[in-house]
Scaffold this motif. Sequence first.
Motif, PDB file in Angstrom:
ATOM      1  N   LYS A  23      50.638 -31.110  -1.797  1.00 40.49           N
ATOM      2  CA  LYS A  23      49.778 -29.977  -1.434  1.00 40.49           C
ATOM      3  C   LYS A  23      49.409 -29.166  -2.676  1.00 40.49           C
ATOM      4  O   LYS A  23      48.250 -28.777  -2.865  1.00 40.49           O
ATOM      5  CB  LYS A  23      50.482 -29.089  -0.411  1.00 40.49           C
ATOM      6  N   ARG A  24      50.409 -28.901  -3.547  1.00 42.02           N
ATOM      7  CA  ARG A  24      50.133 -28.158  -4.780  1.00 42.02           C
ATOM      8  C   ARG A  24      49.160 -28.933  -5.668  1.00 42.02           C
ATOM      9  O   ARG A  24      48.255 -28.348  -6.265  1.00 42.02           O
ATOM     10  CB  ARG A  24      51.434 -27.897  -5.532  1.00 42.02           C
ATOM     11  N   ARG A  25      49.358 -30.235  -5.754  1.00 44.80           N
ATOM     12  CA  ARG A  25      48.463 -31.057  -6.568  1.00 44.80           C
ATOM     13  C   ARG A  25      47.038 -31.049  -5.994  1.00 44.80           C
ATOM     14  O   ARG A  25      46.057 -30.996  -6.742  1.00 44.80           O
ATOM     15  CB  ARG A  25      48.989 -32.489  -6.651  1.00 44.80           C
ATOM     16  N   ARG A  26      46.933 -31.146  -4.671  1.00 46.61           N
ATOM     17  CA  ARG A  26      45.611 -31.117  -4.054  1.00 46.61           C
ATOM     18  C   ARG A  26      44.878 -29.823  -4.383  1.00 46.61           C
ATOM     19  O   ARG A  26      43.706 -29.833  -4.795  1.00 46.61           O
ATOM     20  CB  ARG A  26      45.726 -31.285  -2.534  1.00 46.61           C
ATOM     21  N   GLU A  27      45.559 -28.707  -4.185  1.00 40.49           N
ATOM     22  CA  GLU A  27      44.938 -27.407  -4.440  1.00 40.49           C
ATOM     23  C   GLU A  27      44.541 -27.260  -5.913  1.00 40.49           C
ATOM     24  O   GLU A  27      43.450 -26.767  -6.231  1.00 40.49           O
ATOM     25  CB  GLU A  27      45.893 -26.291  -4.016  1.00 40.49           C
ATOM     26  N   ALA A  28      45.432 -27.706  -6.805  1.00 46.56           N
ATOM     27  CA  ALA A  28      45.132 -27.611  -8.236  1.00 46.56           C
ATOM     28  C   ALA A  28      43.983 -28.536  -8.620  1.00 46.56           C
ATOM     29  O   ALA A  28      43.123 -28.183  -9.447  1.00 46.56           O
ATOM     30  CB  ALA A  28      46.380 -27.948  -9.052  1.00 46.56           C
ATOM     31  N   SER A  29      43.932 -29.719  -8.025  1.00 45.48           N
ATOM     32  CA  SER A  29      42.864 -30.677  -8.328  1.00 45.48           C
ATOM     33  C   SER A  29      41.511 -30.142  -7.881  1.00 45.48           C
ATOM     34  O   SER A  29      40.502 -30.306  -8.584  1.00 45.48           O
ATOM     35  CB  SER A  29      43.151 -32.016  -7.649  1.00 45.48           C
ATOM     36  N   VAL A  30      41.482 -29.542  -6.709  1.00 44.20           N
ATOM     37  CA  VAL A  30      40.230 -28.973  -6.204  1.00 44.20           C
ATOM     38  C   VAL A  30      39.752 -27.850  -7.119  1.00 44.20           C
ATOM     39  O   VAL A  30      38.560 -27.761  -7.448  1.00 44.20           O
ATOM     40  CB  VAL A  30      40.420 -28.474  -4.757  1.00 44.20           C
ATOM     41  N   ARG A  31      40.683 -26.993  -7.569  1.00 37.13           N
ATOM     42  CA  ARG A  31      40.301 -25.918  -8.490  1.00 37.13           C
ATOM     43  C   ARG A  31      39.780 -26.492  -9.808  1.00 37.13           C
ATOM     44  O   ARG A  31      38.805 -25.995 -10.384  1.00 37.13           O
ATOM     45  CB  ARG A  31      41.497 -24.994  -8.752  1.00 37.13           C
ATOM     46  N   LEU A  32      40.439 -27.558 -10.275  1.00 44.43           N
ATOM     47  CA  LEU A  32      40.022 -28.200 -11.523  1.00 44.43           C
ATOM     48  C   LEU A  32      38.604 -28.747 -11.392  1.00 44.43           C
ATOM     49  O   LEU A  32      37.779 -28.608 -12.315  1.00 44.43           O
ATOM     50  CB  LEU A  32      41.004 -29.317 -11.872  1.00 44.43           C
ATOM     51  N   ALA A  33      38.315 -29.379 -10.254  1.00 43.76           N
ATOM     52  CA  ALA A  33      36.969 -29.916 -10.027  1.00 43.76           C
ATOM     53  C   ALA A  33      35.939 -28.797 -10.022  1.00 43.76           C
ATOM     54  O   ALA A  33      34.880 -28.895 -10.660  1.00 43.76           O
ATOM     55  CB  ALA A  33      36.944 -30.692  -8.707  1.00 43.76           C
ATOM     56  N   HIS A  34      36.245 -27.706  -9.306  1.00 44.49           N
ATOM     57  CA  HIS A  34      35.315 -26.575  -9.262  1.00 44.49           C
ATOM     58  C   HIS A  34      35.082 -25.994 -10.662  1.00 44.49           C
ATOM     59  O   HIS A  34      33.947 -25.653 -11.023  1.00 44.49           O
ATOM     60  CB  HIS A  34      35.852 -25.489  -8.329  1.00 44.49           C
ATOM     61  N   ASP A  35      36.151 -25.900 -11.443  1.00 45.03           N
ATOM     62  CA  ASP A  35      36.029 -25.345 -12.791  1.00 45.03           C
ATOM     63  C   ASP A  35      35.086 -26.170 -13.667  1.00 45.03           C
ATOM     64  O   ASP A  35      34.452 -25.635 -14.587  1.00 45.03           O
ATOM     65  CB  ASP A  35      37.406 -25.275 -13.469  1.00 45.03           C
ATOM     66  N   ARG A  36      35.002 -27.464 -13.393  1.00 48.10           N
ATOM     67  CA  ARG A  36      34.166 -28.358 -14.199  1.00 48.10           C
ATOM     68  C   ARG A  36      32.821 -28.645 -13.548  1.00 48.10           C
ATOM     69  O   ARG A  36      32.070 -29.511 -13.994  1.00 48.10           O
ATOM     70  CB  ARG A  36      34.926 -29.666 -14.464  1.00 48.10           C
ATOM     71  N   GLY A  37      32.530 -27.948 -12.469  1.00 43.99           N
ATOM     72  CA  GLY A  37      31.241 -28.109 -11.809  1.00 43.99           C
ATOM     73  C   GLY A  37      31.121 -29.362 -10.959  1.00 43.99           C
ATOM     74  O   GLY A  37      30.002 -29.776 -10.596  1.00 43.99           O
ATOM     75  N   VAL A  38      32.249 -30.000 -10.625  1.00 43.07           N
ATOM     76  CA  VAL A  38      32.227 -31.178  -9.760  1.00 43.07           C
ATOM     77  C   VAL A  38      32.260 -30.706  -8.308  1.00 43.07           C
ATOM     78  O   VAL A  38      33.202 -30.004  -7.905  1.00 43.07           O
ATOM     79  CB  VAL A  38      33.443 -32.095 -10.041  1.00 43.07           C
ATOM     80  N   PRO A  39      31.247 -31.037  -7.508  1.00 42.75           N
ATOM     81  CA  PRO A  39      31.249 -30.584  -6.119  1.00 42.75           C
ATOM     82  C   PRO A  39      32.388 -31.229  -5.324  1.00 42.75           C
ATOM     83  O   PRO A  39      32.793 -32.361  -5.609  1.00 42.75           O
ATOM     84  CB  PRO A  39      29.886 -31.027  -5.587  1.00 42.75           C
ATOM     85  N   VAL A  40      32.890 -30.501  -4.356  1.00 41.01           N
ATOM     86  CA  VAL A  40      34.044 -30.945  -3.576  1.00 41.01           C
ATOM     87  C   VAL A  40      33.733 -30.846  -2.091  1.00 41.01           C
ATOM     88  O   VAL A  40      33.176 -29.842  -1.630  1.00 41.01           O
ATOM     89  CB  VAL A  40      35.293 -30.093  -3.893  1.00 41.01           C
ATOM     90  N   THR A  41      34.103 -31.877  -1.365  1.00 42.37           N
ATOM     91  CA  THR A  41      34.070 -31.857   0.097  1.00 42.37           C
ATOM     92  C   THR A  41      35.499 -32.032   0.587  1.00 42.37           C
ATOM     93  O   THR A  41      36.167 -33.002   0.210  1.00 42.37           O
ATOM     94  CB  THR A  41      33.192 -32.992   0.658  1.00 42.37           C
ATOM     95  N   GLU A  42      35.966 -31.096   1.400  1.00 40.04           N
ATOM     96  CA  GLU A  42      37.310 -31.192   1.971  1.00 40.04           C
ATOM     97  C   GLU A  42      37.211 -31.402   3.477  1.00 40.04           C
ATOM     98  O   GLU A  42      36.489 -30.678   4.164  1.00 40.04           O
ATOM     99  CB  GLU A  42      38.125 -29.939   1.670  1.00 40.04           C
ATOM    100  N   LEU A  43      37.932 -32.399   3.966  1.00 41.15           N
ATOM    101  CA  LEU A  43      37.963 -32.718   5.389  1.00 41.15           C
ATOM    102  C   LEU A  43      39.411 -32.682   5.857  1.00 41.15           C
ATOM    103  O   LEU A  43      40.292 -33.271   5.218  1.00 41.15           O
ATOM    104  CB  LEU A  43      37.364 -34.103   5.646  1.00 41.15           C
ATOM    105  N   ALA A  44      39.663 -32.009   6.956  1.00 42.37           N
ATOM    106  CA  ALA A  44      41.028 -31.863   7.458  1.00 42.37           C
ATOM    107  C   ALA A  44      41.234 -32.716   8.708  1.00 42.37           C
ATOM    108  O   ALA A  44      40.410 -32.694   9.630  1.00 42.37           O
ATOM    109  CB  ALA A  44      41.315 -30.396   7.778  1.00 42.37           C
ATOM    110  N   ALA A  45      42.323 -33.482   8.721  1.00 41.01           N
ATOM    111  CA  ALA A  45      42.691 -34.254   9.915  1.00 41.01           C
ATOM    112  C   ALA A  45      43.139 -33.293  11.005  1.00 41.01           C
ATOM    113  O   ALA A  45      43.804 -32.297  10.736  1.00 41.01           O
ATOM    114  CB  ALA A  45      43.804 -35.236   9.576  1.00 41.01           C
ATOM    115  N   GLU A  46      42.772 -33.601  12.246  1.00 40.53           N
ATOM    116  CA  GLU A  46      43.101 -32.740  13.368  1.00 40.53           C
ATOM    117  C   GLU A  46      43.902 -33.526  14.399  1.00 40.53           C
ATOM    118  O   GLU A  46      43.625 -34.696  14.655  1.00 40.53           O
ATOM    119  CB  GLU A  46      41.832 -32.178  14.010  1.00 40.53           C
TER     120      GLU A  46
END
Length: 348
Positions: free
Chosen positions: A280-303
């Motif tokens: 979970k920590r890695r996911r959150e950090a990876s998403v922030r890293l992508a945003h910082d570099r201008g890489v668009p992110v799509t997050e989908l949550a299993a329900e």
Amino acid sequence: MLPAVAASAAHVRTGYRAAVEAGVAERLSGHGRPRAVVVAGVGASAVGGDMLAAVAGNGAPLPIVRLRSYQLPGWVGATDLVIAVSGSGSAEETLSVATQAVRRGCSLLGVGAPHSPLEAVATQASAPYVAVPVSGESRANLWLLATPLVVAAAGLRLAQADADLFERVAKSLEDMAHRCRPSSESFINPGKSLAMDLAESLPMIWGTSSVTSAAAYRLACQLHTNAKYPAIYGELPEADHNQVVAFDGPMAERDIFADTSGRALRLVVLRDVDEHPQVKRRREASVRLAHDRGVPVTELAAEGVHPLERMATLIGLADYASTYLALGYAIDPTPVSAITELKARISP
């Protein structure tokens, strides 16, 4: 392809009924628990093995090995169960493994088309076989092929799965079919919305648990076969040791002054409630890293509560999104001419 995807709920019910009528749970439990379970299959037929392993989870009391090749590992023997899955019932890799399993005295379970070579192998070995009414492309029959595997897991006491669970999964897929119906506008249709996100990008699709990793692999494969579109599959934490570096590469760069938007990287993260705390920590950090570099992110949550329910929400969405992406590019999602040509080239 759209009507085939919409039939997923019916496929769950049909696959469950076929497994019950074949007495899968009773016949497998009668032999006692095997030392290991090997699920053999290729292409869409192999995804059921990923789903079985995800349903059993990390607490499984035995190893569940997925095999996508011709050769059964040398350690597999008479105390092991081999599950051979083939939508056509004639995949040469799966037939090869099933034949080896019989010769070694393994327990065998077959799942596939009726009156097929795979059924003949199972019948000759007096092994259970679940004949499912596969039609059209095998990848559109995933739930017909995967549901009997989960029934088998329940029979071996590797997972909790009963009729009520499969009905909940079917209803979840029906709900997805309603939300993703062709007449639904893009801004409220999750399948069309995801297709629009993916268009003109190179998707890097990451799972964060066994459940979402199975769905991430399915999405990548469906993009390949339905939309004829490239995609990269990864799983955390492993992807953070290699794929994450692509955020600094040429596919992540964007020219804001260009007349047209070139194809560039997009991170697609499939989240799950059952993530390791560090993942979970890695996911959150990876998403922030992508945003910082201008890489668009799509997050989908299993329900959902059960792993199979959670996979259904993501796999159902993947099937629709890949089909809509194909249609957006004016591509027929059904034929796979490159695979057909390749098979012709290697046939004796």
